[in-house]
Design a protein around this motif. Structure first.
Motif, PDB file in Angstrom:
ATOM      1  N   PHE A 165       0.846  -1.188   0.000  1.00  0.00           N
ATOM      2  CA  PHE A 165       0.000   0.000   0.000  1.00  0.00           C
ATOM      3  C   PHE A 165       0.879   1.235   0.000  1.00  0.00           C
ATOM      4  O   PHE A 165       2.015   1.198   0.493  1.00  0.00           O
ATOM      5  CB  PHE A 165      -0.906  -0.014   1.237  1.00  0.00           C
ATOM      6  N   VAL A 166       0.362   2.337  -0.559  1.00  0.00           N
ATOM      7  CA  VAL A 166       1.145   3.565  -0.628  1.00  0.00           C
ATOM      8  C   VAL A 166       0.280   4.769  -0.293  1.00  0.00           C
ATOM      9  O   VAL A 166      -0.897   4.839  -0.661  1.00  0.00           O
ATOM     10  CB  VAL A 166       1.792   3.728  -2.029  1.00  0.00           C
ATOM     11  N   LEU A 167       0.850   5.713   0.438  1.00  0.00           N
ATOM     12  CA  LEU A 167       0.268   7.031   0.670  1.00  0.00           C
ATOM     13  C   LEU A 167       1.098   8.056  -0.080  1.00  0.00           C
ATOM     14  O   LEU A 167       2.319   7.903  -0.225  1.00  0.00           O
ATOM     15  CB  LEU A 167       0.256   7.365   2.165  1.00  0.00           C
ATOM     16  N   GLN A 168       0.452   9.140  -0.535  1.00  0.00           N
ATOM     17  CA  GLN A 168       1.090  10.090  -1.433  1.00  0.00           C
ATOM     18  C   GLN A 168       0.680  11.508  -1.084  1.00  0.00           C
ATOM     19  O   GLN A 168      -0.465  11.765  -0.701  1.00  0.00           O
ATOM     20  CB  GLN A 168       0.688   9.761  -2.878  1.00  0.00           C
ATOM     21  N   ALA A 169       1.614  12.456  -1.235  1.00  0.00           N
ATOM     22  CA  ALA A 169       1.312  13.876  -1.085  1.00  0.00           C
ATOM     23  C   ALA A 169       2.251  14.661  -1.988  1.00  0.00           C
ATOM     24  O   ALA A 169       3.372  14.233  -2.271  1.00  0.00           O
ATOM     25  CB  ALA A 169       1.462  14.330   0.362  1.00  0.00           C
ATOM     26  N   GLY A 170       1.789  15.813  -2.464  1.00  0.00           N
ATOM     27  CA  GLY A 170       2.638  16.637  -3.313  1.00  0.00           C
ATOM     28  C   GLY A 170       1.896  17.867  -3.777  1.00  0.00           C
ATOM     29  O   GLY A 170       0.807  18.183  -3.287  1.00  0.00           O
ATOM     30  N   PHE A 171       2.496  18.563  -4.751  1.00  0.00           N
ATOM     31  CA  PHE A 171       1.813  19.718  -5.316  1.00  0.00           C
ATOM     32  C   PHE A 171       2.315  19.976  -6.736  1.00  0.00           C
ATOM     33  O   PHE A 171       3.417  19.576  -7.118  1.00  0.00           O
ATOM     34  CB  PHE A 171       1.996  20.968  -4.442  1.00  0.00           C
ATOM     35  N   ASP A 172       1.457  20.629  -7.518  1.00  0.00           N
ATOM     36  CA  ASP A 172       1.762  21.063  -8.876  1.00  0.00           C
ATOM     37  C   ASP A 172       1.663  22.582  -8.933  1.00  0.00           C
ATOM     38  O   ASP A 172       0.748  23.179  -8.338  1.00  0.00           O
ATOM     39  CB  ASP A 172       0.791  20.457  -9.883  1.00  0.00           C
ATOM     40  N   VAL A 173       2.580  23.198  -9.668  1.00  0.00           N
ATOM     41  CA  VAL A 173       2.571  24.654  -9.862  1.00  0.00           C
ATOM     42  C   VAL A 173       2.748  24.926 -11.352  1.00  0.00           C
ATOM     43  O   VAL A 173       3.729  24.451 -11.949  1.00  0.00           O
ATOM     44  CB  VAL A 173       3.701  25.336  -9.065  1.00  0.00           C
ATOM     45  N   PRO A 174       1.831  25.670 -12.002  1.00  0.00           N
ATOM     46  CA  PRO A 174       1.990  25.961 -13.432  1.00  0.00           C
ATOM     47  C   PRO A 174       3.166  26.898 -13.685  1.00  0.00           C
ATOM     48  O   PRO A 174       3.410  27.829 -12.917  1.00  0.00           O
ATOM     49  CB  PRO A 174       0.659  26.610 -13.813  1.00  0.00           C
ATOM     50  N   LEU A 175       3.894  26.644 -14.786  1.00  0.00           N
ATOM     51  CA  LEU A 175       5.001  27.521 -15.192  1.00  0.00           C
ATOM     52  C   LEU A 175       4.609  28.412 -16.364  1.00  0.00           C
ATOM     53  O   LEU A 175       5.263  29.439 -16.602  1.00  0.00           O
ATOM     54  CB  LEU A 175       6.225  26.678 -15.562  1.00  0.00           C
ATOM     55  N   ASN A 176       3.590  28.010 -17.112  1.00  0.00           N
ATOM     56  CA  ASN A 176       3.050  28.854 -18.181  1.00  0.00           C
ATOM     57  C   ASN A 176       1.604  28.465 -18.416  1.00  0.00           C
ATOM     58  O   ASN A 176       1.062  27.612 -17.700  1.00  0.00           O
ATOM     59  CB  ASN A 176       3.893  28.739 -19.467  1.00  0.00           C
ATOM     60  N   ASP A 177       0.968  29.075 -19.405  1.00  0.00           N
ATOM     61  CA  ASP A 177      -0.440  28.798 -19.681  1.00  0.00           C
ATOM     62  C   ASP A 177      -0.612  27.765 -20.788  1.00  0.00           C
ATOM     63  O   ASP A 177      -1.693  27.626 -21.362  1.00  0.00           O
ATOM     64  CB  ASP A 177      -1.186  30.089 -20.039  1.00  0.00           C
TER      65      ASP A 177
END
Length: 224
Positions: A165-177
Motif C-alpha cells: 500500500f502507498v500514501l502520497q502527497a505533493g503539489f503542482d505549480v503551473p510555469l506557463n499557460d
C-alpha cells in the motif's frame, strides 16, 4: 502492522469535499518526468529459517537508489485523478548491526507497479496540492548472492514479490499557460519481502524484511 494505514487512507477522499475544483479539466492527461530518490528500509522483521546460526544483533539494510521516473495521470474530474508510475530501481542489501558492511544481496531490481487515487485542492494562484493513496505490487528480480553470503555457502537468493500500500502527497505549480508545470511528490510505501538464501537444494536462511521505502520526486509536468 503496515496495513494499519488502510484506515487512514480511506479518509483521504473526504478531506477536500468542500474545496473548489482545480484548473485541470475532466478527461485531461498529465505526464510528469521526475528525478526520484528511492529510500528503503530493509530491516529484518522475523527470521523464519536459520541453518547458518546468525549472531545476536544481526540486521540488514537496503541501499538507496536515484533514478529517472515517469508518471501518467488521468483526471476523472477537475479535482480527482488516477495516477500510475513507470520505473525500476536497483538496490543492494547490506549487513547492519554486528553484520555491518557485509555484502548479502547484489543488484536486486524492483518494479513497483503502483496505482494511486488523488484528490487535488485549489488554493488559488495556480498552486494545487494533492493527497493520494492506493495499492502497489513490488516485483523483484535479478537479485544475486553477495560476496559475504556466498562465502557462507549461499548459492542463490530470492526476494519475494509482494502486495502493499502507498500514501502520497505533493503539489503542482503551473510555469506557463500552455500546460507546463513544476511538480514535487512524496510517497511512503508499506510493503515487505521474504528473502530466501539457498545452499544447493537446502534453505539455509529465510527472513522477512520491511522495505517500506520513502520515494521522493521532483520534475516537470505537462498537461494536455
Amino acid at each position: 502492522m503496515r496495513y494499519r494505514v488502510l484506515a487512514l487512507a480511506a479518509s483521504i477522499p473526504a478531506l477536500g469535499i468542500a474545496v473548489p475544483a482545480s484548473a485541470q479539466d475532466a478527461g485531461s492527461i498529465q505526464i510528469k518526468g521526475f528525478v526520484t530518490g528511492v529510500l528503503p528500509d530493509g530491516e529484518i522483521e522475523e527470521v523464519l529459517t536459520d541453518e547458518i546460526g546468525l549472531p545476536a544483533g544481526s540486521q540488514t539494510r537496503a541501499t538507496d537508489s536515484y533514478v529517472p521516473t515517469v508518471a501518467v495521470e488521468y483526471f476523472v474530474s477537475p479535482s480527482f485523478s488516477l495516477e500510475t508510475i513507470c520505473c525500476v530501481t536497483p538496490h543492494d542489501v547490506r549487513g547492519a548491526g554486528v553484520l555491518d558492511g557485509a555484502e548479502l544481496i547484489d543488484n536486486a531490481i524492483i518494479l513497483p507497479a503502483t496505482l494511486t487515487a488523488k484528490h487535488h485542492f485549489d488554493l488559488g494562484g495556480g498552486f494545487k496540492p494533492y493527497l493520494g493513496a492506493g495499492p502497489t505490487y513490488f516485483m523483484i528480480f535479478s537479485e544475486d548472492v553477495g560476496a559475504n553470503a556466498a562465502a557462507l555457502g549461499a548459492t542463490d537468493v530470492d526476494l519475494s514479490d509482494e502486495l502493499g500500500f502507498v500514501l502520497q502527497a505533493g503539489f503542482d505549480v503551473p510555469l506557463n499557460d500552455r500546460g507546463l508545470g513544476l511538480s514535487l511528490d512524496a510517497k511512503r510505501y508499506f510493503v515487505g519481502t521474504t528473502a530466501t538464501f539457498n545452499a544447493g537444494d537446502t534453505v539455509a536462511l529465510q527472513s522477512e524484511h520491511a522495505l517500506d521505502p520513502w520515494v521522493v520526486s521532483a520534475g516537470l509536468a505537462y498537461r494536455f
